[in-house]
Design a protein around this motif. Sequence first.
Motif, PDB file in Angstrom:
ATOM      1  N   ALA A  84     -45.505  20.438  -6.270  1.00 13.61           N
ATOM      2  CA  ALA A  84     -45.994  19.062  -6.136  1.00 13.61           C
ATOM      3  C   ALA A  84     -46.265  18.645  -4.701  1.00 13.61           C
ATOM      4  O   ALA A  84     -46.750  17.542  -4.467  1.00 13.61           O
ATOM      5  CB  ALA A  84     -44.996  18.092  -6.764  1.00 13.61           C
ATOM      6  N   GLY A  85     -45.956  19.496  -3.746  1.00 15.10           N
ATOM      7  CA  GLY A  85     -46.141  19.125  -2.353  1.00 15.10           C
ATOM      8  C   GLY A  85     -45.110  19.785  -1.465  1.00 15.10           C
ATOM      9  O   GLY A  85     -44.606  20.874  -1.776  1.00 15.10           O
ATOM     10  N   SER A  86     -44.761  19.111  -0.366  1.00  9.79           N
ATOM     11  CA  SER A  86     -43.854  19.687   0.618  1.00  9.79           C
ATOM     12  C   SER A  86     -42.553  18.901   0.705  1.00  9.79           C
ATOM     13  O   SER A  86     -42.491  17.724   0.331  1.00  9.79           O
ATOM     14  CB  SER A  86     -44.516  19.719   1.999  1.00  9.79           C
ATOM     15  N   TYR A  87     -41.534  19.581   1.252  1.00 10.43           N
ATOM     16  CA  TYR A  87     -40.219  18.986   1.452  1.00 10.43           C
ATOM     17  C   TYR A  87     -39.771  19.363   2.861  1.00 10.43           C
ATOM     18  O   TYR A  87     -39.755  20.542   3.221  1.00 10.43           O
ATOM     19  CB  TYR A  87     -39.236  19.496   0.405  1.00 10.43           C
ATOM     20  N   VAL A  88     -39.436  18.356   3.659  1.00 10.65           N
ATOM     21  CA  VAL A  88     -39.082  18.560   5.067  1.00 10.65           C
ATOM     22  C   VAL A  88     -37.566  18.477   5.211  1.00 10.65           C
ATOM     23  O   VAL A  88     -36.949  17.483   4.812  1.00 10.65           O
ATOM     24  CB  VAL A  88     -39.745  17.498   5.965  1.00 10.65           C
ATOM     25  N   LEU A  89     -36.980  19.515   5.798  1.00  9.17           N
ATOM     26  CA  LEU A  89     -35.533  19.560   5.981  1.00  9.17           C
ATOM     27  C   LEU A  89     -35.169  19.027   7.359  1.00  9.17           C
ATOM     28  O   LEU A  89     -35.638  19.541   8.383  1.00  9.17           O
ATOM     29  CB  LEU A  89     -35.025  20.994   5.828  1.00  9.17           C
ATOM     30  N   VAL A  90     -34.335  17.990   7.394  1.00  9.43           N
ATOM     31  CA  VAL A  90     -33.919  17.382   8.667  1.00  9.43           C
ATOM     32  C   VAL A  90     -32.403  17.400   8.774  1.00  9.43           C
ATOM     33  O   VAL A  90     -31.683  17.389   7.771  1.00  9.43           O
ATOM     34  CB  VAL A  90     -34.445  15.937   8.807  1.00  9.43           C
ATOM     35  N   ILE A  91     -31.914  17.442  10.010  1.00 10.83           N
ATOM     36  CA  ILE A  91     -30.478  17.388  10.294  1.00 10.83           C
ATOM     37  C   ILE A  91     -30.101  15.923  10.463  1.00 10.83           C
ATOM     38  O   ILE A  91     -30.594  15.250  11.380  1.00 10.83           O
ATOM     39  CB  ILE A  91     -30.137  18.190  11.554  1.00 10.83           C
ATOM     40  N   THR A  92     -29.251  15.421   9.599  1.00  3.63           N
ATOM     41  CA  THR A  92     -28.910  13.994   9.616  1.00  3.63           C
ATOM     42  C   THR A  92     -27.612  13.682  10.357  1.00  3.63           C
ATOM     43  O   THR A  92     -27.387  12.539  10.740  1.00  3.63           O
ATOM     44  CB  THR A  92     -28.818  13.454   8.178  1.00  3.63           C
ATOM     45  N   SER A  93     -26.758  14.667  10.545  1.00  3.49           N
ATOM     46  CA  SER A  93     -25.568  14.465  11.378  1.00  3.49           C
ATOM     47  C   SER A  93     -25.144  15.802  11.960  1.00  3.49           C
ATOM     48  O   SER A  93     -25.430  16.867  11.400  1.00  3.49           O
ATOM     49  CB  SER A  93     -24.414  13.845  10.582  1.00  3.49           C
ATOM     50  N   ARG A  94     -24.471  15.739  13.085  1.00  7.90           N
ATOM     51  CA  ARG A  94     -24.079  16.957  13.801  1.00  7.90           C
ATOM     52  C   ARG A  94     -22.697  16.770  14.411  1.00  7.90           C
ATOM     53  O   ARG A  94     -22.193  15.648  14.536  1.00  7.90           O
ATOM     54  CB  ARG A  94     -25.094  17.263  14.911  1.00  7.90           C
ATOM     55  N   LYS A  95     -22.114  17.900  14.807  1.00  9.96           N
ATOM     56  CA  LYS A  95     -20.810  17.887  15.467  1.00  9.96           C
ATOM     57  C   LYS A  95     -20.850  18.832  16.652  1.00  9.96           C
ATOM     58  O   LYS A  95     -21.369  19.950  16.550  1.00  9.96           O
ATOM     59  CB  LYS A  95     -19.712  18.316  14.487  1.00  9.96           C
ATOM     60  N   ASP A  96     -20.312  18.406  17.773  1.00 11.05           N
ATOM     61  CA  ASP A  96     -20.205  19.253  18.953  1.00 11.05           C
ATOM     62  C   ASP A  96     -19.161  20.335  18.666  1.00 11.05           C
ATOM     63  O   ASP A  96     -17.978  20.044  18.495  1.00 11.05           O
ATOM     64  CB  ASP A  96     -19.792  18.399  20.155  1.00 11.05           C
TER      65      ASP A  96
END
Length: 572
Positions: A84-96
């Motif tokens: 049906a189209g595309s899906y973009v993977l993003v990082i929503t939280s991170r840890k040092d």
Amino acid sequence: MATDADEAPLLADEPLRPGSCSRELELREFRDRYVFRSLDGGGAFAVARADGSLHPLSPEEAAAGSDCKVSKIYGVAGMIRLLAGSYVLVITSRKDAGSYGASTVYHANSMKFLCCNEAIKHLTSEEKRDEAYFMSLLRIAETTCGLYYSYDRDLTLNLQRASKLAAGRVHKPLWKQADPRFVWNRNLLEELIETKLDEFITPLIQGSFQTEQFTLKDRLVRITLFSRRCNRRLGTRMWRRGANLEGATANFVETEQLVEYEGLTSSFIQVRGSIPLLWEQIVDLSYKPRPSIIEHEEMTKVVERHFHDLSQRYGDTMVIDLTDKAVQQRQMTVCPTFFLLQQGDEGNLSNAFAAEMQNFPDIRYVHFDFHHICGGGNFDNLQVLYDEIEEAIQKQGYFLMNSKGEILLDQSGVVRSNCIDCLDRTNVTQSFLARKSLDSQLQRMGALSSAESISQSDIINDKFKKLWVEHGDELSLEYAGSYALKGDLVRYGRQTLPGLIKDGMSALSRYYLNNFHDGVRQDALDLISGYYTVSKSSSSPFQIIGFESAPKVSSCGVGNHSWWDHCHNFHS
């Protein structure tokens, strides 16, 4: 945290350095598009929500419009096209997670796929069902554990390899610097690379990153344990075993132990990986499914390809095979049938491996029956193994350089350890060899005398053991879905009652996951890694092979594959 458009964050004061990728991004969600704007680099691009098409934007275009939701994200991990189209993977939280050299290493705490699939309304009912399943696999991929990254350093290369490359390479985009074997999201980055969105491309490494520090002679010592999982045969415990025809093995992990002291930095490399034969272990609801060797004319060539690749990358290779060879009489008195099946089948695989290794006299093969020699949880019996290989280990050495970047020592080879899963016995053994190397490294740096060892300090020894226990747990969670077994042997040098209880719970967890969950996890890994590609021009994979009639196809890359190796597990 989402904000209104008129409360958008200001651009970062520190400009983006050449070769780095954006540390912080502003995500602007409009009805018809997603806009990604770098807060430190100035670049921007948009993704159409209708079909997932990519469009680079000028700073003015990126800032235009106010009818949107604004939030901060910490990286773009890629995108994938489905029906049906595309899906973009993003990082929503991170840890040092610590630092590698002068660069901060982050752990991706949470990720999310953004849907650009408005065309789903034009799909047939069958395609909608397929898309729904594919989307469920993406949700599984969002929860992938053990993903690490840096914004300004290539983490895929160990210190020795990186030090041998031209200095100018650090000015290239991170994805161009990276060893593709260790980029977990390699397949997901292709469309971003084609659109030349270099500052937004964030290579992720799956593995483990642990660090500890202590003082010796009133000087700070820092130890970093960094493992990199290879993506060439990515998978879960029972669904990815052995090697494929190219010689890539399941659960192949490079582990680097870094030591920093008084301007000196040393690196000791070990690797692990599934027995490099063509074999499988079909899930059948038994506690320990019987491993099966696949007869194939290319078997010796597969082994040759595997070790040729290792020698090209690491130099001389020594193999430590920790599997059981023979049935032990003391164990048969407890439950003869169970242990005959368990050790007999494992022994057949080990014997086949030993027989193949006779074709390669230049590679030293050492068999060490861990369960027999270290029976009863006696960790110290690994000294028997070390006494046998000590000369070869010392000859391989470790890498050492000073604060000016001058190379003082090179590591000339590598130890490749394996058991069946390459988790529990392997982690215990690697930690033992790493402790021996750590003593040598600190003695060479002047932090210890030739007669001293970290084991003489309870505080330092406990910190070292903690590193390896947590490292073993993380690698086990990624491959088997449960914590590592035999952690007591690393932490205490013996088995304890609480440890036995924990191991029992982990073993039960592995059984449940292997039989009822890992097939779907494997489908998710196959999808995001490109092992299976979604195409509207192809018939539905779920109709090609139904659940009832699906054959148990091989998971080693041999035989007739029509959908994922595991299509017969679709409904489980």
